[in-house]
Every structure is written in C-alpha cells, then in structure tokens.
Scaffold this motif. Sequence first.
Motif, PDB file in Angstrom:
ATOM      1  N   THR A 205       0.857  -1.192   0.000  1.00 43.11           N
ATOM      2  CA  THR A 205       0.000   0.000   0.000  1.00 43.11           C
ATOM      3  C   THR A 205       0.889   1.236   0.000  1.00 43.11           C
ATOM      4  N   SER A 206       0.291   2.343  -0.468  1.00 41.50           N
ATOM      5  CA  SER A 206       1.047   3.591  -0.562  1.00 41.50           C
ATOM      6  C   SER A 206       0.201   4.748  -0.048  1.00 41.50           C
ATOM      7  N   ALA A 207       0.827   5.626   0.704  1.00 42.65           N
ATOM      8  CA  ALA A 207       0.132   6.827   1.162  1.00 42.65           C
ATOM      9  C   ALA A 207      -0.169   7.755  -0.003  1.00 42.65           C
ATOM     10  N   ALA A 208       0.607   7.645  -1.078  1.00 44.14           N
ATOM     11  CA  ALA A 208       0.398   8.504  -2.244  1.00 44.14           C
ATOM     12  C   ALA A 208      -0.781   8.048  -3.092  1.00 44.14           C
ATOM     13  N   VAL A 209      -1.123   6.763  -3.025  1.00 41.65           N
ATOM     14  CA  VAL A 209      -2.256   6.218  -3.786  1.00 41.65           C
ATOM     15  C   VAL A 209      -3.164   5.533  -2.764  1.00 41.65           C
ATOM     16  N   LYS A 210      -4.069   6.280  -2.190  1.00 47.17           N
ATOM     17  CA  LYS A 210      -4.827   5.807  -1.038  1.00 47.17           C
ATOM     18  C   LYS A 210      -5.913   4.799  -1.388  1.00 47.17           C
ATOM     19  N   ASP A 211      -6.350   4.765  -2.648  1.00 44.69           N
ATOM     20  CA  ASP A 211      -7.494   3.918  -2.994  1.00 44.69           C
ATOM     21  C   ASP A 211      -7.075   2.599  -3.638  1.00 44.69           C
ATOM     22  N   GLY A 212      -5.876   2.143  -3.395  1.00 41.30           N
ATOM     23  CA  GLY A 212      -5.451   0.896  -4.012  1.00 41.30           C
ATOM     24  C   GLY A 212      -4.461   0.131  -3.169  1.00 41.30           C
ATOM     25  N   ASP A 213      -4.400  -1.170  -3.404  1.00 37.39           N
ATOM     26  CA  ASP A 213      -3.342  -1.994  -2.850  1.00 37.39           C
ATOM     27  C   ASP A 213      -2.947  -3.019  -3.909  1.00 37.39           C
ATOM     28  N   TRP A 214      -1.748  -3.543  -3.773  1.00 37.09           N
ATOM     29  CA  TRP A 214      -1.188  -4.428  -4.781  1.00 37.09           C
ATOM     30  C   TRP A 214      -0.632  -5.671  -4.103  1.00 37.09           C
ATOM     31  N   GLN A 215      -0.759  -6.799  -4.815  1.00 36.66           N
ATOM     32  CA  GLN A 215      -0.292  -8.064  -4.271  1.00 36.66           C
ATOM     33  C   GLN A 215       1.078  -8.409  -4.858  1.00 36.66           C
ATOM     34  N   GLY A 216       1.860  -9.114  -4.066  1.00 39.28           N
ATOM     35  CA  GLY A 216       3.170  -9.534  -4.524  1.00 39.28           C
ATOM     36  C   GLY A 216       3.667 -10.702  -3.691  1.00 39.28           C
ATOM     37  N   LYS A 217       4.907 -11.104  -3.955  1.00 39.41           N
ATOM     38  CA  LYS A 217       5.532 -12.186  -3.200  1.00 39.41           C
ATOM     39  C   LYS A 217       6.981 -11.825  -2.902  1.00 39.41           C
ATOM     40  N   VAL A 218       7.456 -12.347  -1.780  1.00 42.02           N
ATOM     41  CA  VAL A 218       8.851 -12.113  -1.406  1.00 42.02           C
ATOM     42  C   VAL A 218       9.743 -12.792  -2.437  1.00 42.02           C
ATOM     43  N   ALA A 219      10.615 -12.009  -3.067  1.00 42.28           N
ATOM     44  CA  ALA A 219      11.508 -12.536  -4.095  1.00 42.28           C
ATOM     45  C   ALA A 219      12.894 -12.842  -3.548  1.00 42.28           C
ATOM     46  N   GLU A 220      13.259 -12.161  -2.461  1.00 41.07           N
ATOM     47  CA  GLU A 220      14.621 -12.367  -1.944  1.00 41.07           C
ATOM     48  C   GLU A 220      14.745 -11.782  -0.545  1.00 41.07           C
ATOM     49  N   VAL A 221      15.472 -12.493   0.302  1.00 37.64           N
ATOM     50  CA  VAL A 221      15.930 -11.958   1.588  1.00 37.64           C
ATOM     51  C   VAL A 221      17.429 -12.219   1.634  1.00 37.64           C
ATOM     52  N   ALA A 222      18.218 -11.162   1.699  1.00 36.17           N
ATOM     53  CA  ALA A 222      19.671 -11.300   1.605  1.00 36.17           C
ATOM     54  C   ALA A 222      20.226 -12.102   2.779  1.00 36.17           C
ATOM     55  N   ARG A 223      21.280 -12.850   2.495  1.00 36.59           N
ATOM     56  CA  ARG A 223      21.939 -13.635   3.545  1.00 36.59           C
ATOM     57  C   ARG A 223      22.946 -12.803   4.324  1.00 36.59           C
ATOM     58  N   PHE A 224      23.350 -11.686   3.744  1.00 38.31           N
ATOM     59  CA  PHE A 224      24.346 -10.844   4.406  1.00 38.31           C
ATOM     60  C   PHE A 224      23.741  -9.475   4.698  1.00 38.31           C
ATOM     61  N   PRO A 225      24.084  -8.888   5.829  1.00 41.10           N
ATOM     62  CA  PRO A 225      23.452  -7.622   6.224  1.00 41.10           C
ATOM     63  C   PRO A 225      23.941  -6.452   5.395  1.00 41.10           C
ATOM     64  N   ALA A 226      23.023  -5.500   5.208  1.00 43.11           N
ATOM     65  CA  ALA A 226      23.407  -4.238   4.588  1.00 43.11           C
ATOM     66  C   ALA A 226      24.077  -3.340   5.611  1.00 43.11           C
ATOM     67  N   LYS A 227      23.626  -3.473   6.860  1.00 46.36           N
ATOM     68  CA  LYS A 227      24.215  -2.710   7.964  1.00 46.36           C
ATOM     69  C   LYS A 227      24.330  -3.646   9.155  1.00 46.36           C
ATOM     70  N   VAL A 228      25.460  -3.593   9.834  1.00 47.88           N
ATOM     71  CA  VAL A 228      25.618  -4.353  11.061  1.00 47.88           C
ATOM     72  C   VAL A 228      25.031  -3.556  12.206  1.00 47.88           C
ATOM     73  N   ARG A 229      24.805  -4.213  13.325  1.00 44.04           N
ATOM     74  CA  ARG A 229      24.029  -3.597  14.407  1.00 44.04           C
ATOM     75  C   ARG A 229      24.671  -2.325  14.951  1.00 44.04           C
ATOM     76  N   GLU A 230      26.008  -2.224  14.840  1.00 45.48           N
ATOM     77  CA  GLU A 230      26.662  -1.017  15.344  1.00 45.48           C
ATOM     78  C   GLU A 230      26.284   0.208  14.519  1.00 45.48           C
ATOM     79  N   GLN A 231      25.777  -0.026  13.275  1.00 48.09           N
ATOM     80  CA  GLN A 231      25.443   1.080  12.388  1.00 48.09           C
ATOM     81  C   GLN A 231      23.955   1.441  12.435  1.00 48.09           C
ATOM     82  N   THR A 232      23.166   0.738  13.243  1.00 49.39           N
ATOM     83  CA  THR A 232      21.727   0.980  13.285  1.00 49.39           C
ATOM     84  C   THR A 232      21.311   1.474  14.655  1.00 49.39           C
ATOM     85  N   LYS A 233      20.196   2.199  14.681  1.00 52.11           N
ATOM     86  CA  LYS A 233      19.670   2.712  15.945  1.00 52.11           C
ATOM     87  C   LYS A 233      19.044   1.605  16.781  1.00 52.11           C
TER      88      LYS A 233
END
Length: 385
Positions: free
Chosen positions: A243-271
């Motif tokens: 869903t999008s706040a910019a398009v309030k009257d619609g929603d779209w279906q999908g499927k998870v295509a990928e979950v990376a095995r390696f982090p983009a940020k390690v915990r020291e870099q996140t709040k």
Amino acid sequence: MLRLEQDKGTVWPLLAWWLGVVLFVSTTVMASWYHDQNRSAVSAEWLATAKVEGQTMTKTLIAEGIVRPERSANFYLDPSKNSRPKVLVRQGDTVEEGETLLRYDGSGLERQIRALQTEQKKKKLQINHRNERIVWLREQMASLEAKPMIRTYENEIEQLAFENRLDRLELDGFSNQMEALKQQRDALEVKSPFSGTVIHVNEHPSSKAKPLLILGSHQRIVTGELPEQQAALVKFGQPATITSAAVKDGDWQGKVAEVARFPAKVREQTKSGQSSYPFKVRFSQPVSRLHQGYHVKVEITLANHENVPVVPKQALIHKKQHTYVYRIDHGRLELRRVVSGMEKGEMTEIRKGLSIGDTIVVDPFRSLRDGMTVTDWQTEMKKEG
C-alpha cells in the motif's frame, strides 16, 4: 431421698454435656456436607459461556520499502572512444531491447569502410574485364590453326586467370577488414539490454563517475531492509500486500523474491541495535500507478491458518507455564489443557485441545474446579439453541 437428689444433680449436667457434643458434631457434619455440595456444583446462570468458533488466523509483519525497477542499467562515458556520444533518447522515453541509446562518433570508421567498398568495386570490375577477355581469347583459339599463336593465347589466359586469383584473395581481405570495421562501428552504438524506460539523461556529466544515462525495466519491485529478528521470519515466496500513502485507494499483491543472507548494515550502524538485511518483493501484476521512488508499506504474511478453533483471550487460564480452558462436557466442567497459537485482536487460536463447536467458560472465576457439575446446564443449552 437425699441420695437420689444428689445423683440427679450429677446426671443432668452430664446429659447436657453429651447433648451439646452431639449437636456440635451434627452441625459440623451438615455444614461440611453443605460446603461440599456447593464446591461440587455451579449454576449455569453464573457462568459466561461461548461456543468455540472457526476463523482464519493470519500472522503478518509490516515493513517499509521503496518502489524501484526490477532491473536497471547505468551508462558511462567510454574514454577509449575518444569522443562524447550522441544521446538518442530523452528522459521518460520507452525503449525496446536492442534499441540504440547512445552513438559515439564513427566518421573515421565510415570513411575506411567506404574506401574499402570502392576498392572492392574496382577489383570486381577488373575481374569481370579479365573474364570477358578470357572468353574472347578462347573463341579466337577455336578458329586458329597455327600452334605458336594458340600457345600465345593460352599463356595470356593463364596470366589473366592468375591475376583473377590474386584479386579474389584481395577481395577476401577487404571483406575481413570491412567486417572488423563494422564491428568497431557497431561498438560505437550503445544498445538497450532490456525493454524499459529512460529514467535519467545527462549529456554533459561533470565527471566520468557520473552516468550519462540510466535505464530501468518496466517490471517494478519493492526493496527495503528488515531487522534481523524480522528477517529470520521472512521466506521466499511468502505473499505480501503493498500500500502507498500517495495512492490511497489501491493496494497491490506480490511475493517475497529475496531476503539477503548478508546484512546491509551491522548492528553497530543501526539505531535498533540489530543488523538489517535487504529484501525484495516482486509484484504479481503490472503496476502503473506506483511510480519509481514511491515509499510504500509492505505487509508480509508469515502464516495463514484457515478455519481453526479460536477462543476469547479471557477464557485462557495460565498455570505453571501451561494454558488451560474450562470446557463444559455433558453438564460438567473439564479443565482442558490447550496449546495456543496466533492472536488476532481479542481472539486466540487453539492449535490443540479444543474443537470447533465446543462450549467453554469465558472469564472463569477462581472458585471453579475441574469436575464441577453445572446445574441447569441442559436448560441453558436449550436457551442457547
């Protein structure tokens, strides 16, 4: 007479004492019986009951993402070409796979190709003239009788044929040179590797590190990052609603295509103190209203259990790391141990221990005990029916 009166003075207090003991014991027994009767039975009117319903229970998590093209390509200045290319498209243009996007200056190569083509024509004309001469000589030889003259014509035919062979070799060389030059010329044209839309054009980039042109495919995806505790729950192929706040009257279906095995940020870099892992969701249908760069909300379905028993949360009794529910079975309370599952609002899934249609006690009070008789249970059941 005096002795009898003395005996009576002794007996009557004794009788009174025994009567007191008998009365106390009788009262205690009656009170105990009454108390036991009250502990072993409860009126149906005092109990709030409900039927176990069957519902669909869904477990989801919410993530945030950005709409991007599924494929993208950046095109940079090629210093080996020694020139700036001509950009043949504009931002927003739709292009097909194989369509030319950029063209570098190939005027020098074109001149070389034309020169070779001219030499090819000359050689072919010379070969044709020699072939015509050979034909004429053979016709003349047919009418000659003098052997010396015939021999002269034969020598000339052999010479002409030799020169033709040399020219054909040169023609082959010209063809190879032209093929190489055409390949160099084609390399000056940068073609689209896939069908898509021109996202960005910069004909005069300030540095070679900045792209001249950015191309994105028509197919779009949602990308984002998940904290490690959520990333561990997300699997390939799980359904998602976007869903999008910019398009309030619609929603779209999908499927998870990928979950990376390696982090983009390690915990020291996140709040949050957790490593974050990139994920991608592919839309199940073409998307036209969600433009590239839109921020969207992604609800990923982790589990979906259809028509499972559910009970109100207040029906659950938690004792020593176990969960119980009072079930009414043929007019008696049964303290049934259950295994709970997903929660939805005020309802809890029961994975084991109850069936749809069972009658349970909602918000049970402390004095209830396993095995109690529910008085007027049949009457209450008829009222419910």
